[in-house]
Design an enzyme around this catalytic site. Structure first.
Site, PDB file in Angstrom:
ATOM      1  N   ALA A 153     -11.180 -11.085   4.784  1.00 50.69           N
ATOM      2  CA  ALA A 153     -10.964  -9.782   4.489  1.00 50.69           C
ATOM      3  C   ALA A 153     -11.191  -8.595   5.787  1.00 50.69           C
ATOM      4  O   ALA A 153     -10.776  -7.589   5.440  1.00 50.69           O
ATOM      5  CB  ALA A 153     -11.732  -9.331   3.247  1.00 50.69           C
ATOM      6  N   THR A 154     -11.640  -9.283   6.703  1.00 47.56           N
ATOM      7  CA  THR A 154     -12.011  -8.106   7.513  1.00 47.56           C
ATOM      8  C   THR A 154     -10.925  -8.245   8.756  1.00 47.56           C
ATOM      9  O   THR A 154     -10.783  -7.628   9.720  1.00 47.56           O
ATOM     10  CB  THR A 154     -13.258  -8.517   8.566  1.00 47.56           C
ATOM     11  OG1 THR A 154     -13.347 -10.126   9.021  1.00 47.56           O
ATOM     12  CG2 THR A 154     -14.491  -8.503   7.499  1.00 47.56           C
TER      13      THR A 154
ATOM     14  N   THR B 299      -1.636 -19.871   8.949  1.00 52.66           N
ATOM     15  CA  THR B 299      -0.457 -20.799   9.181  1.00 52.66           C
ATOM     16  C   THR B 299      -1.221 -21.553  10.514  1.00 52.66           C
ATOM     17  O   THR B 299      -2.671 -21.412  10.987  1.00 52.66           O
ATOM     18  CB  THR B 299       0.527 -19.902  10.038  1.00 52.66           C
ATOM     19  OG1 THR B 299      -0.040 -18.830  11.077  1.00 52.66           O
ATOM     20  CG2 THR B 299       1.515 -19.078   9.025  1.00 52.66           C
TER      21      THR B 299
ATOM     22  N   HIS C 250       5.443 -11.641  18.237  1.00 46.10           N
ATOM     23  CA  HIS C 250       4.175 -11.048  17.415  1.00 46.10           C
ATOM     24  C   HIS C 250       3.303 -10.442  18.528  1.00 46.10           C
ATOM     25  O   HIS C 250       3.301 -10.597  19.558  1.00 46.10           O
ATOM     26  CB  HIS C 250       3.349 -12.539  16.712  1.00 46.10           C
ATOM     27  CG  HIS C 250       4.003 -12.904  15.587  1.00 46.10           C
ATOM     28  ND1 HIS C 250       5.082 -13.879  15.537  1.00 46.10           N
ATOM     29  CD2 HIS C 250       4.109 -12.556  14.070  1.00 46.10           C
ATOM     30  CE1 HIS C 250       5.575 -14.067  14.423  1.00 46.10           C
ATOM     31  NE2 HIS C 250       5.048 -13.433  13.662  1.00 46.10           N
TER      32      HIS C 250
ATOM     33  N   LYS D 118      -2.066 -12.681  18.000  1.00 47.09           N
ATOM     34  CA  LYS D 118      -1.774 -14.276  17.362  1.00 47.09           C
ATOM     35  C   LYS D 118      -2.301 -15.209  17.868  1.00 47.09           C
ATOM     36  O   LYS D 118      -1.881 -15.478  19.290  1.00 47.09           O
ATOM     37  CB  LYS D 118      -0.304 -14.035  16.896  1.00 47.09           C
ATOM     38  CG  LYS D 118       0.110 -15.119  16.146  1.00 47.09           C
ATOM     39  CD  LYS D 118       1.505 -15.120  15.209  1.00 47.09           C
ATOM     40  CE  LYS D 118       1.887 -16.313  14.514  1.00 47.09           C
ATOM     41  NZ  LYS D 118       1.001 -16.457  13.329  1.00 47.09           N
TER      42      LYS D 118
END
Ligand code: NDP
Ligand SMILES: O=C(O)C1=N[C@H](C(=O)O)C[C@H](O)C1
Length: 252
Positions: free
Chosen positions: A8-9, A87, A141, A145
């Site tokens: 969530a951060t 992923t 991206h 990433k």
């Protein structure tokens, strides 16, 4: 419903947390180093996940494979359905998810954008309509990433293989004396700035080029799809599900 969000951060998990809270669900944001709040809810320690899952309707995970396997394992033990957006899993990670799906419903998708589901269908159609055309995939991206090629790129390449009923040789970039061979699909990865996620497939032959492109312009599109999946999954039978099941379409 009570929704536990791991990661969530993070860039995407934060967006998911805001979507969960925005739809009026009870948000439980989780972090390895909880300090402060996300979307108005106090961050909770990852080590407390088993207890936090006790009354949860669903877990939503956007982290890294090693953490995801751990968090989903806790969800399976607690009997809590899991939505996985992470992923970059290797085969061991994928089988850990399969194990978890024996006891709870588990929905994993490499891309929760509805446009990518449509792109998958169009790619299958183009691959069938244009047999023998050379295909090259380029994905772009943001510079933070970790995994390459993207999960979406891999899903698109799998769809291409399925449609062509062959396993194309995935050639990652080219350098030096390296001409294109039959049966190859070129895969090109770019990492720059804050690009949310762009995937382009090029089909070329017969003096013509077809390009199919999807571009996410905000992470809100992933968050909306992930929360749609989180609202859909509870109450389903244990097993693996795909985002296409939520929107009544294709696969992952
Ligand atoms: N399926 C989809 O539609 C989409 C999937 N993704 C995928 O989601 C995942 C997360 O991406 P993104 O949000 O950009 O990543 P971030 O790096 O921004 O966030 C990842 C979060 O994972 C948590 N985490 C837990 N364990 C670890 C660990 N061992 N190492 C690092 N972080 C850890 C961190 O939270 P903390 O430190 O607080 O625990 C961190 O905030 C990626 O796999 C990405 O490809 C992204 C967008 C869309
Ligand atoms: O890391 C990202 O940002 C994204 N990851 C997913 C992927 O690997 O395909 C989906 C999206 O493209 C954004």
């Amino acid at each position: 419903m009570r929704v536990v969000v791991t990661g969530a951060t993070g860039r995407t998990g934060g967006e998911v947390a805001r979507e969960v809270a925005g739809r009026g669900h009870e948000l439980v944001p989780v972090s390895r180093e909880p300090a402060g709040t996300v979307a108005g809810a106090d961050l909770r320690p990852a080590e407390d996940l088993p207890a936090l899952l006790a009354d949860a309707a669903v877990l939503v995970d956007f982290t890294v494979p090693v953490a995801s396997v751990d968090y989903v394992g806790h969800a399976a033990e607690a009997g809590v359905p899991a939505v996985v957006g992470t992923t970059g899993f290797d085969s061991g990670g994928m089988s850990a998810l399969d194990d978890a799906a024996e006891s709870v419903p588990l929905l994993k998708a490499s891309n929760f954008a509805r446009g990518v589901q449509a792109l998958l269908n169009v790619v299958r159609e183009a691959a069938t309509a244009l047999p023998g055309y050379d295909v090259e995939l380029t994905e772009t991206h943001h510079n933070g990433k970790r995994d390459a090629p993207s999960g979406t790129a891999t899903t698109l390449l799998d769809a291409l293989d399925d449609a062509r009923e062959e396993s194309l040789d995935r050639t990652h970039g080219r350098e030096g004396e390296d001409p294109r061979e039959p049966g190859q699909v070129g895969v090109h990865v770019r990492r720059a700035g804050n690009v949310r996620g762009e995937h382009e497939l090029m089909f070329a032959d017969n003096d013509e080029v077809l390009t199919l492109t999807h571009r996410a312009e905000s992470r809100g599109v992933f968050a909306a799809g992930a929360v749609d999946a989180a609202e859909w999954l509870p109450g389903r039978a244990p097993g693996r599900y795909e985002f296409g099941d939520v929107i009544g379409d294709g696969d992952d």
